[in-house]
Design a protein around this motif. Structure first.
Motif, PDB file in Angstrom:
ATOM      1  N   LEU A 184      -3.384  -2.395  -2.095  1.00 59.68           N
ATOM      2  CA  LEU A 184      -4.642  -2.117  -1.406  1.00 59.68           C
ATOM      3  C   LEU A 184      -4.869  -0.611  -1.430  1.00 59.68           C
ATOM      4  N   HIS A 185      -5.933  -0.182  -2.072  1.00 56.34           N
ATOM      5  CA  HIS A 185      -6.235   1.251  -2.171  1.00 56.34           C
ATOM      6  C   HIS A 185      -7.217   1.678  -1.095  1.00 56.34           C
ATOM      7  N   SER A 186      -8.133   0.801  -0.762  1.00 53.17           N
ATOM      8  CA  SER A 186      -9.171   1.142   0.198  1.00 53.17           C
ATOM      9  C   SER A 186      -9.578  -0.110   0.932  1.00 53.17           C
ATOM     10  N   TRP A 203       0.845  -1.191   0.000  1.00 53.38           N
ATOM     11  CA  TRP A 203       0.000   0.000   0.000  1.00 53.38           C
ATOM     12  C   TRP A 203       0.880   1.241   0.000  1.00 53.38           C
ATOM     13  N   ASN A 204       0.294   2.345  -0.370  1.00 49.76           N
ATOM     14  CA  ASN A 204       1.039   3.591  -0.373  1.00 49.76           C
ATOM     15  C   ASN A 204       0.210   4.678   0.306  1.00 49.76           C
ATOM     16  N   ARG A 205       0.578   5.901   0.071  1.00 48.52           N
ATOM     17  CA  ARG A 205       0.022   7.009   0.824  1.00 48.52           C
ATOM     18  C   ARG A 205      -0.711   8.007  -0.070  1.00 48.52           C
ATOM     19  N   SER A 206      -1.540   8.802   0.567  1.00 48.54           N
ATOM     20  CA  SER A 206      -2.187   9.920  -0.100  1.00 48.54           C
ATOM     21  C   SER A 206      -1.817  11.200   0.644  1.00 48.54           C
ATOM     22  N   VAL A 207      -1.669  12.255  -0.119  1.00 45.31           N
ATOM     23  CA  VAL A 207      -1.493  13.578   0.473  1.00 45.31           C
ATOM     24  C   VAL A 207      -2.884  14.185   0.584  1.00 45.31           C
TER      25      VAL A 207
END
Length: 332
Positions: free
Chosen positions: A324-326, A166-170
């Motif tokens: 995994l986005h959500s 997974w990664n991050r959102s700003v």
């Protein structure tokens, strides 16, 4: 030598040499436990614990070896009980999961809902903690599974199966200048005060490393373990948020804009692990399959057959984990 005596010395070692805490955890008296430990030492002819008056000050070299072996004996005893329970009723029992807030809040709900629907007679306990606490609980047998992203490599007694990346959102309010940019850069983000996770939680190390490698020193003005708290302070205008992708809900968080940050930060990997040598009951194996839904049954079985983490790492060396986005959807 009695099994209960081994259980006493093992629990004392787990409770940082506190006999009173160990006695409380095992629902027995402190004096009775102390007498049994002394009796075991006398029978073995060696001191297990070093003492300073009436207090335990440490473990002897022999004691360390004895306690480690006692842990193995107790684990095998537990495995015997689990094996017997599996033959009596494979669909009932207990399952203890230790994990972080992010996993318990954003990833696990549909998995646990599906699991309870399939195994209504399994008593499920969920413990939240820091990654270190989670790994320690599993390593010491206080939890069946540890689910986390960080610190899980610090315990050699655990076997950890990679599940997803997974990664991050700003995260910014609607109308924020960053939301107007065609291409977001680390320098753009670092120009604003940041609101993000506490050090040691939810992949924070990779975030810090990305800024460091770019020669940037962002000003982190607020940290929390809970993404919902981070969102609250972004809404208050305290700064720009950086959260895990799965923590953003387009419907509930429609007043905020989640900017894709995949190009800015390396992916993190979430793993599920258990104590090496533990016999997993059928419903526990099924839980692993549900959580790592992308894995076929043979992959889970292969992990269970591994003797050390190197074998697991080799098993997944050529595997591209899904992103995994959500919050995932689990089919019962």
């Amino acid at each position: 030598m009695k099994l209960q005596q081994l259980r006493y010395i093992w629990e004392v070692s787990r409770q940082n040499l506190s006999v009173s805490a160990a006695a409380q955890h095992l629902f027995t008296s402190q004096s009775g436990m102390s007498k049994q430990i002394l009796a075991l030492e006398e029978e073995l002819g060696v001191k297990i614990f070093m003492r300073n008056g009436k207090h335990l000050a440490g473990m002897t070299e022999a004691g360390q070896a004895i306690v480690a072996m006692a842990g193995e004996v107790l684990q095998k005893t537990e495995n015997i009980a689990r094996l017997a329970a599996e033959f009596c009723d494979e669909s009932s029992g207990s399952l203890v999961i230790a994990t972080t807030h992010t996993q318990s809040r954003y990833v696990l709900p549909p998995v646990i809902s599906a699991f309870i629907g399939k195994y209504p007679d399994v008593s499920l306990q969920l413990h939240q903690g820091t990654p270190l606490q989670i790994a320690e609980m599993a390593a010491k047998g206080a939890a069946d599974f540890a689910i986390a992203t960080e610190a899980i490599d610090k315990f050699s007694d655990l076997l950890m199966m990679p599940c997803y990346r997974w990664n991050r959102s700003v995260l910014v309010p609607r109308g924020h200048p960053l939301a107007q940019l065609e291409k977001l850069t680390l320098a753009d983000v670092a120009a604003y005060p940041l609101v993000t996770y506490v050090v040691g939680f939810t992949g924070r190390a990779r975030l810090d490393l990305a800024f460091s490698n770019a020669g940037l020193s962002p000003r982190v003005v607020f940290t929390a373990v809970d993404a919902d708290v981070i969102k609250t302070y972004v809404r208050l205008g305290l700064g720009v948020g950086i959260i895990a992708n799965m923590a953003y809900d387009p419907l509930r968080d429609d007043d905020l804009v989640a900017l894709n940050a995949n190009a800015l930060f390396d992916y993190s990997i979430t793993r599920i692990g258990f104590r090496r040598g533990t016999l997993l009951r059928a419903y526990m194996i099924e839980f692993m399959r549900m959580f790592a839904g992308h894995q076929s049954a043979p992959s889970v079985e292969q992990v269970i057959q591994c003797h050390n983490q190197s074998e697991i790492d080799s098993l997944f060396s050529d595997t591209v984990l899904p992103e995994l986005h959500s919050m995932p959807t689990v089919t019962r």
